[in-house]
Design an enzyme around this catalytic site. Structure first.
Site, PDB file in Angstrom:
ATOM      1  CB  SER A  28      -0.808   0.111   1.360  1.00 13.32           C
ATOM      2  OG  SER A  28      -1.664   1.154   1.375  1.00 13.32           O
ATOM      3  NE  ARG A  46       0.837   4.597   9.698  1.00 13.11           N
ATOM      4  CZ  ARG A  46       1.238   3.197   8.998  1.00 13.11           C
ATOM      5  NH1 ARG A  46       0.123   2.326   9.083  1.00 13.11           N
ATOM      6  NH2 ARG A  46       2.240   2.862   8.950  1.00 13.11           N
ATOM      7  CG  HIS A 106      -1.655   3.054   4.940  1.00 10.82           C
ATOM      8  ND1 HIS A 106      -1.438   2.038   3.941  1.00 10.82           N
ATOM      9  CD2 HIS A 106      -2.000   2.556   6.013  1.00 10.82           C
ATOM     10  CE1 HIS A 106      -1.890   0.930   4.608  1.00 10.82           C
ATOM     11  NE2 HIS A 106      -2.011   1.175   5.989  1.00 10.82           N
TER      12      HIS A 106
END
Length: 197
Positions: free
Chosen positions: A12, A35, A38
């Site tokens: 990812s 983050r 993601h």
């Protein structure tokens, strides 16, 4: 102790980095932005997040020193993946409902008051659901180490985040109505994953 990254997460991140180059961002801002993207698969957060590297550094230092983490809802608390961390979230307690009724405020705002009475200044606050919790926190003299303010919704979310940015509190927020528990937890997780480094 170093964290083991699952192959799906690694893939990812590879895809994310193929789609957008964030190498120009300061390291903590980059970690938080990546983050959040993601966790949401939403590249709009690259331009939408408002991060301050000094505030993130202060939050990371507080986490390293053992600062408690306060969340507005259990969905945020559940998304925080670091084991052993003290998390305070009194929103489901009867006292929050009682105080909310007595004070004429939402249960989420009442939970902020209760949580502050427990943790005092220097905590890391993570708001991913309730704009009223963020507004209540801003109105307190809570002296937080960091506020992750990413509530979601059509009523008050954008306004509460604008108020957070205007407050001068050390914070991560975004512009607009989107946000939510997953992205708020992701922003905190970005720092927690760096805690031992």
């Amino acid at each position: 102790m170093s964290r083991t990254v699952h192959p799906i997460e690694a893939e990812s991140y590879r895809i994310l980095r193929d789609r957008v180059d964030l190498s120009h961002l300061p390291p903590l801002t980059r970690a938080v932005t990546e983050r959040v993207v993601h966790a949401s698969a939403d590249l709009d957060y690259v331009a939408d997040l408002v991060c301050d590297e000094d505030a993130l550094a202060a939050g990371l230092a507080a986490l390293r020193a053992g600062a408690p983490v306060v969340t507005d809802v259990w969905m945020v608390a559940t998304g925080i993946t670091r084991a052993g961390r003290e998390i305070v979230c009194p929103v489901a307690e009867p006292a929050a409902a009682d105080l909310g009724r007595a004070a004429g405020i939402t249960r989420s705002a009442a939970a902020v008051r209760i949580a502050y009475d427990r943790v005092g200044p220097g905590a890391v606050w993570v708001v991913g659901c309730a704009p009223t919790a963020l507004v209540e926190l801003i109105g307190l003299d809570a002296a937080p180490a960091l506020v992750v303010g990413l509530p979601v919704g059509f009523v008050g979310a954008a306004e509460s985040k604008a108020a957070l940015r205007a407050s001068g509190l050390p914070a991560v927020s975004n512009v607009g109505e989107k946000g939510g528990s997953a992205v708020a937890a992701a922003a905190l997780n970005a720092l927690l994953y760096l805690e031992d480094k």
